[in-house]
Design a protein around this motif. Structure first.
Motif, PDB file in Angstrom:
ATOM      1  N   ALA A 129       0.233   0.297  -0.832  1.00 43.25           N
ATOM      2  CA  ALA A 129      -0.932  -0.556  -0.572  1.00 43.25           C
ATOM      3  C   ALA A 129      -0.834  -1.285   0.765  1.00 43.25           C
ATOM      4  O   ALA A 129      -1.815  -1.896   1.209  1.00 43.25           O
ATOM      5  CB  ALA A 129      -1.110  -1.570  -1.695  1.00 43.25           C
ATOM      6  N   ALA A 140      -0.985  -1.453   4.520  1.00 41.46           N
ATOM      7  CA  ALA A 140      -1.557  -0.650   5.605  1.00 41.46           C
ATOM      8  C   ALA A 140      -0.583  -0.543   6.769  1.00 41.46           C
ATOM      9  O   ALA A 140      -0.006  -1.549   7.192  1.00 41.46           O
ATOM     10  CB  ALA A 140      -2.871  -1.272   6.067  1.00 41.46           C
ATOM     11  N   TYR A 159      -7.920  -1.216  -2.027  1.00 43.84           N
ATOM     12  CA  TYR A 159      -7.946  -1.947  -0.759  1.00 43.84           C
ATOM     13  C   TYR A 159      -6.562  -1.879  -0.103  1.00 43.84           C
ATOM     14  O   TYR A 159      -5.540  -1.767  -0.770  1.00 43.84           O
ATOM     15  CB  TYR A 159      -8.326  -3.410  -0.997  1.00 43.84           C
ATOM     16  N   ARG A 160      -6.563  -1.994   1.223  1.00 45.07           N
ATOM     17  CA  ARG A 160      -5.317  -1.964   2.001  1.00 45.07           C
ATOM     18  C   ARG A 160      -4.904  -3.406   2.303  1.00 45.07           C
ATOM     19  O   ARG A 160      -5.732  -4.228   2.682  1.00 45.07           O
ATOM     20  CB  ARG A 160      -5.512  -1.154   3.272  1.00 45.07           C
ATOM     21  N   GLY A 167      -4.530  -4.435   7.033  1.00 49.61           N
ATOM     22  CA  GLY A 167      -5.302  -4.076   5.853  1.00 49.61           C
ATOM     23  C   GLY A 167      -6.731  -4.575   5.898  1.00 49.61           C
ATOM     24  O   GLY A 167      -7.268  -4.967   6.949  1.00 49.61           O
TER      25      GLY A 167
END
Length: 346
Positions: free
Chosen positions: A14, A16, A325-326, A331
């Motif tokens: 997760a 980024a 989601y990042r 992110g």
């Protein structure tokens, strides 16, 4: 508050490793208040989510190429990460390995062709590798850094960044930070122009982001966490806009803006060092909405988010993780409305 109350499971996948392209195509989780599921939008949709009269405050600090790969006269490798230039002209820096570098040691570039750059290592400032150092070479310290340094990415980013400017905001101005105000990385010049046409006023402040922003809370109780010091500056024009804001909503782009504006509200000083630690039930005197990234577990940044929205931060984070989601510096983002607590600006 127990530090464990700021913990949540963050899988490696997760986090980024690269920013969204284009910048404003990053996803945006929009808080819709207690009892309602968040909306899923994109940062480019801020034109629809912010209103006429809103005051959007950004941190226009610029990240410096603060990481230097050097060597001792004996040939041993040393990494120096400059943290903050003090008014006296020397820098607070992380030196690795600090214990093997005696005070007075003069370090030079590890690669050939380093010119006349030299870093003199001085006294020990802490048991975490912090030292006082002096940079020599070039007309200005920043000239030497531009020639020999590299942008220090956060420790959880393990891949090189093809374009170093992607770790700068499009409105970055005065150099000084060792980390980017990452919520601002999502904004583009075009988006800012569209927001201005929508009636949103953009106002800058400066907070010099230090490495302490990445330090986790290691104390068992959040209140026992030693908060790092950062320098902020509120320009007179921005202070005037805020003083005359009336019912206008103040939208902070990032936790650094929150820290700067709330420090100013607390002390009345437009330019100062701050060790303000926002957590628990501390009231918010300036900020109404917050655009921010998703933060590291057990961090002072997450403590600020918890203070801003209350316990529903956990539901918002869980929804973001469930929807892919990042997270963290490169992110995606979230747009939060302030939870009204005792002493908050209504």
């Amino acid at each position: 508050m127990d530090a464990a109350d700021l913990d949540y499971p963050l899988p490696d996948e997760a986090i980024a490793q690269h920013p969204a392209e284009p910048r404003d195509h990053a996803r945006l989780l929009v808080d819709r208040g207690p009892g309602r599921p968040p909306a899923h939008r994109h940062v480019s949709d801020l034109v629809d989510l912010l209103g006429d009269g809103d005051l959007l405050v950004v941190n226009d600090t610029r990240v410096i190429p603060a990481r230097l790969h050097l060597r001792k006269p004996t040939g041993g490798a040393v990494e120096v990460l400059l943290l903050e230039r003090r008014p006296e002209g020397w820098w607070e820096a992380l030196v690795r390995p600090s214990r093997r570098v005696a005070p007075g040691t003069r370090l030079t570039p590890a690669e050939p062709g380093g010119g006349d750059l030299a870093v003199e290592v001085g006294e020990v400032l802490g048991d975490d590798g912090r030292r006082a150092v002096t940079v020599h070479g070039g007309a200005d310290d920043l000239d030497a850094l531009r020639a020999h340094g590299e942008i220090p990415l956060p420790p959880y980013i393990h891949e090189d960044l093809a374009d170093p400017d992607r770790y700068q905001t499009v409105y970055a101005r005065r150099p000084g930070s060792v980390a980017a105000p990452t919520a601002g990385l999502h904004l583009t010049t075009g988006l800012l122009d569209r927001l201005a046409a929508r009636g949103v006023t953009v106002a800058p402040i400066e907070l010099v982001v230090g490495l302490g922003t990445f330090r986790p809370i290691t104390a068992e109780r959040v209140e026992d966490h030693p908060m790092h010091r950062e320098r902020y500056r509120i320009p007179p024009a921005t202070a005037a806009l805020l003083a005359a804001r009336g019912d206008r909503r103040v939208v902070a782009v990032g936790t650094t803006v929150v820290r700067a504006l709330e420090s100013w509200a607390e002390t009345g000083e437009r330019e100062a060092d701050t060790t303000l630690f926002i957590h628990g039930d501390r009231p918010f005197r300036v900020i109404d909405r917050l655009l921010t990234n998703f933060h590291v577990p057990r961090s002072s940044l997450l403590a600020l988010v918890q203070a801003f929205v209350g316990p529903r931060w956990r539901d918002l984070y869980a929804a973001a993780l469930a929807d892919g989601y990042r997270f963290l510096s490169f992110g995606d983002a979230m747009l939060l409305d302030r939870h009204l607590g005792p002493g908050d600006r209504p």
